[in-house]
Design a protein around this motif. Structure first.
Motif, short mmCIF file in Angstrom:
data_model
loop_
_atom_site.label_atom_id
_atom_site.label_comp_id
_atom_site.label_asym_id
_atom_site.label_seq_id
_atom_site.Cartn_x
_atom_site.Cartn_y
_atom_site.Cartn_z
N TRP A 138 -12.11 4.16 -3.72
CA TRP A 138 -11.35 4.56 -2.55
C TRP A 138 -9.87 4.74 -2.93
CZ3 TRP A 138 -13.59 5.58 2.18
CH2 TRP A 138 -14.91 5.15 2.33
N LEU A 139 -9.25 5.77 -2.36
CA LEU A 139 -7.83 5.99 -2.59
C LEU A 139 -7.01 5.22 -1.56
CD1 LEU A 139 -7.82 9.84 -3.28
CD2 LEU A 139 -7.62 7.99 -4.95
N LEU A 140 -5.86 4.68 -2.01
CA LEU A 140 -4.94 3.96 -1.14
C LEU A 140 -3.66 4.78 -1.02
CD1 LEU A 140 -5.33 0.38 -2.68
CD2 LEU A 140 -6.69 1.42 -0.85
N ARG A 141 -3.18 5.01 0.19
CA ARG A 141 -1.97 5.81 0.37
C ARG A 141 -0.79 5.09 -0.27
NH1 ARG A 141 -0.43 7.30 6.33
NH2 ARG A 141 1.28 5.84 5.98
N PRO A 142 0.01 5.78 -1.07
CA PRO A 142 1.05 5.10 -1.86
C PRO A 142 2.06 4.30 -1.05
CG PRO A 142 0.71 7.32 -2.68
CD PRO A 142 -0.10 7.20 -1.42
N ASP A 143 2.44 4.78 0.13
CA ASP A 143 3.47 4.06 0.88
C ASP A 143 2.94 2.81 1.55
OD1 ASP A 143 1.95 5.71 2.56
OD2 ASP A 143 3.48 5.67 4.11
N THR A 144 1.63 2.54 1.47
CA THR A 144 1.07 1.32 2.06
C THR A 144 0.86 0.23 1.01
OG1 THR A 144 -1.26 1.97 1.74
CG2 THR A 144 -0.15 2.75 3.74
N VAL A 145 1.11 0.53 -0.26
CA VAL A 145 0.78 -0.40 -1.34
C VAL A 145 2.05 -0.92 -2.02
CG1 VAL A 145 -0.49 -0.72 -3.50
CG2 VAL A 145 -1.38 0.82 -1.73
N ASN A 146 2.11 -2.21 -2.26
CA ASN A 146 3.17 -2.86 -3.02
C ASN A 146 2.59 -3.57 -4.23
OD1 ASN A 146 5.14 -2.08 -1.11
ND2 ASN A 146 4.75 -3.92 0.13
N VAL A 147 3.36 -3.62 -5.30
CA VAL A 147 2.93 -4.32 -6.51
C VAL A 147 3.31 -5.79 -6.40
CG1 VAL A 147 3.19 -4.45 -9.02
CG2 VAL A 147 3.25 -2.22 -7.87
N ILE A 148 2.40 -6.66 -6.83
CA ILE A 148 2.67 -8.09 -6.88
C ILE A 148 2.86 -8.48 -8.34
CG2 ILE A 148 1.81 -10.40 -6.37
CD1 ILE A 148 0.07 -9.13 -4.20
N GLU A 149 4.04 -8.98 -8.67
CA GLU A 149 4.33 -9.30 -10.06
C GLU A 149 3.63 -10.58 -10.49
OE1 GLU A 149 8.07 -10.42 -12.99
OE2 GLU A 149 8.27 -10.50 -10.82
N GLY A 150 3.10 -10.56 -11.71
CA GLY A 150 2.48 -11.73 -12.29
C GLY A 150 3.26 -12.22 -13.49
N ALA A 151 2.62 -12.96 -14.35
CA ALA A 151 3.27 -13.49 -15.53
C ALA A 151 3.53 -12.38 -16.54
CB ALA A 151 2.40 -14.58 -16.17
N ASP A 152 4.62 -12.53 -17.30
CA ASP A 152 4.95 -11.62 -18.40
C ASP A 152 5.15 -10.19 -17.95
OD1 ASP A 152 4.70 -13.78 -20.15
OD2 ASP A 152 2.55 -13.43 -20.38
N GLY A 153 5.58 -10.00 -16.73
CA GLY A 153 5.88 -8.66 -16.25
C GLY A 153 4.67 -7.80 -15.97
N LEU A 154 3.48 -8.37 -15.89
CA LEU A 154 2.27 -7.61 -15.59
C LEU A 154 1.89 -7.80 -14.13
CD1 LEU A 154 0.13 -8.51 -18.73
CD2 LEU A 154 1.47 -6.43 -18.33
N PRO A 155 1.35 -6.77 -13.48
CA PRO A 155 0.95 -6.93 -12.07
C PRO A 155 -0.13 -7.99 -11.91
CG PRO A 155 1.03 -4.61 -12.69
CD PRO A 155 1.15 -5.39 -13.96
N ALA A 156 0.08 -8.90 -10.96
CA ALA A 156 -0.94 -9.91 -10.65
C ALA A 156 -1.90 -9.41 -9.58
CB ALA A 156 -0.27 -11.19 -10.18
N GLY A 157 -1.55 -8.32 -8.94
CA GLY A 157 -2.38 -7.77 -7.90
C GLY A 157 -1.59 -6.75 -7.10
N PHE A 158 -2.18 -6.34 -6.00
CA PHE A 158 -1.55 -5.34 -5.14
C PHE A 158 -1.74 -5.76 -3.69
CE2 PHE A 158 -2.71 -3.33 -9.08
CZ PHE A 158 -1.61 -2.55 -9.39
#
Length: 395
Positions: A138-158
């Protein structure tokens, strides 16, 4: 060192300061990223709605360029390979042909590229077992999604927020396809954002032209009295204003002469389209918009844009310089994201054999190989992507 200080605003390091700095740098084992608190969502730059409205909805050049590139990418078949063997009936190929009940494969890729070109970011969610092959995409509209930062500068989720409701997805469940952005570790830079100035100028030119037509095709001006003994009364002013608006403005009144009485004179207060070189400026903005998306201006019908000698060359350039590199990038991103879920050494490749824009180039290559007497038959077949033929003669 003084020049370095002046231009970069940094304190000069000398003597022991240099040694201390070097020692501190050597103790760092990983780069530093822009950080927020653990698990906190980093807000998406809130320009997507403006870019989509002004760029895609209201600008015909940007709209056509985005659709042209997105539809071209979506028309390319993505084939699943294991090593050098094509797997036509693999589950990944089946998934891409029908990602979810609402979208078929071509529309999925078309929308994915559209989001990428407008926002610089495109998100896809894999629904299914946590450690298994996905059932749907499924596609997620870009303006509804935020990045959640994890350890070492890698995304921990969205984190997605729609209509006041929030939900979070694991990092492995979401594909974040983004363009290069020199000012952000987390979000891409949209081609449409790079073309924003040209889009605004082009839109304003269209609005100005529409307003000019609606005002009778004449520039703005002022009615004034020269050496008038008495000023116009309120009723005279209103009557004159109504007469001008009713009889001398609008497309149906274009060209009607203005009759002036009582010592009134007309003075132009604007420039004509010829004075503004309006057509040339608008075409220049259109070419800049096309440039931002990597589309030859000839493909968009922009006048005086003869970069290529003919339409065929422009079309071939669009495919070789823009469409194919973009499609290869998508194939690589999807392979890196989805292949581990199938626990197989597989990858997606493009099937370019049936692309009409490349037919002339393929024909020239075929002729060169056919006439290459220094190559064997199997070497020619290998160069064209065909399997080798057994040379053993039947008895």
């Amino acid at each position: 060192m003084a020049i370095f200080d002046r231009f970069f605003g940094l304190k000069a390091l000398r003597g022991e300061d240099v040694k201390t700095s070097i020692k501190a740098s050597s103790n760092r084992s990983k780069p530093i990223f822009s950080r927020v608190g653990p698990g906190q969502a980093i807000a998406t730059p809130r320009r997507y709605d403006k870019l989509a409205r002004e760029g895609y909805q209201q600008n015909v050049i940007a709209n056509r360029a985005i659709n042209l590139v997105a539809k071209a990418v979506a028309s390319i078949p993505f084939v699943t390979y294991k090593g050098n063997a094509a797997l036509s009936d693999h589950a990944l190929s089946t998934l891409l042909m029908r990602p979810n009940p609402k979208l078929k494969g071509e529309n999925f890729l078309y929308n994915l590229v559209g989001y990428y070109l407008i926002a610089g970011n495109a998100y896809a969610f894999a629904a299914g077992p946590e450690n298994g092959a996905p059932k749907e995409l499924w596609l997620l509209r870009p303006d509804t999604v935020n990045v959640i930062e994890g350890a070492d500068g890698l995304p921990a989720g969205f984190e997605q927020q729609v209509a006041g409701r929030k939900q979070r997805f694991g990092a492995e469940s979401v594909l974040h396809w983004k363009s290069f952005n020199p000012l952000s570790d987390w979000y891409g830079l949209a081609p449409l954002e790079a073309a924003a100035t040209a889009v605004d100028a082009h839109n304003e030119g269209s609005r100005w032209n529409l307003a000019l037509i609606q005002n009778g095709g004449t520039p703005s001006g002022v009615l004034y009295q020269e050496d008038g003994d008495q000023l116009l009364t309120e009723s005279q002013y209103k009557a004159l204003k109504d007469q001008v608006e009713n009889q001398y403005t609008g497309a149906t009144n274009a060209g009607r002469p203005l009759l002036l009485e009582g010592g009134l004179k007309w003075q132009n207060m604007g420039m004509s389209p010829k004075d503004m070189d309006w057509t040339s400026a608008k075409n220049m903005n259109a070419r800049e918009i096309a440039l931002a998306f990597g589309v030859p201006p000839q493909m968009l019908g922009i006048p005086d844009a003869q970069t290529y000698s003919n339409y065929q060359e422009a079309r071939q350039s669009l495919w070789e310089d823009t469409v194919i590199p973009l499609a290869k990038d998508i194939a690589a991103e999807l392979s890196n994201w989805l292949a581990p879920k199938y626990q197989e050494d597989i990858q997606l490749r493009l099937d370019l054999d049936d692309v009409p824009a490349l037919e002339v180039k393929r024909a020239l290559k075929f002729d060169r190989l056919t006439n290459a007497s220094f190559l064997s038959e199997n070497e020619k077949r290998a160069a064209l992507g065909f399997p080798k033929r057994s040379l053993k003669k039947e008895t």
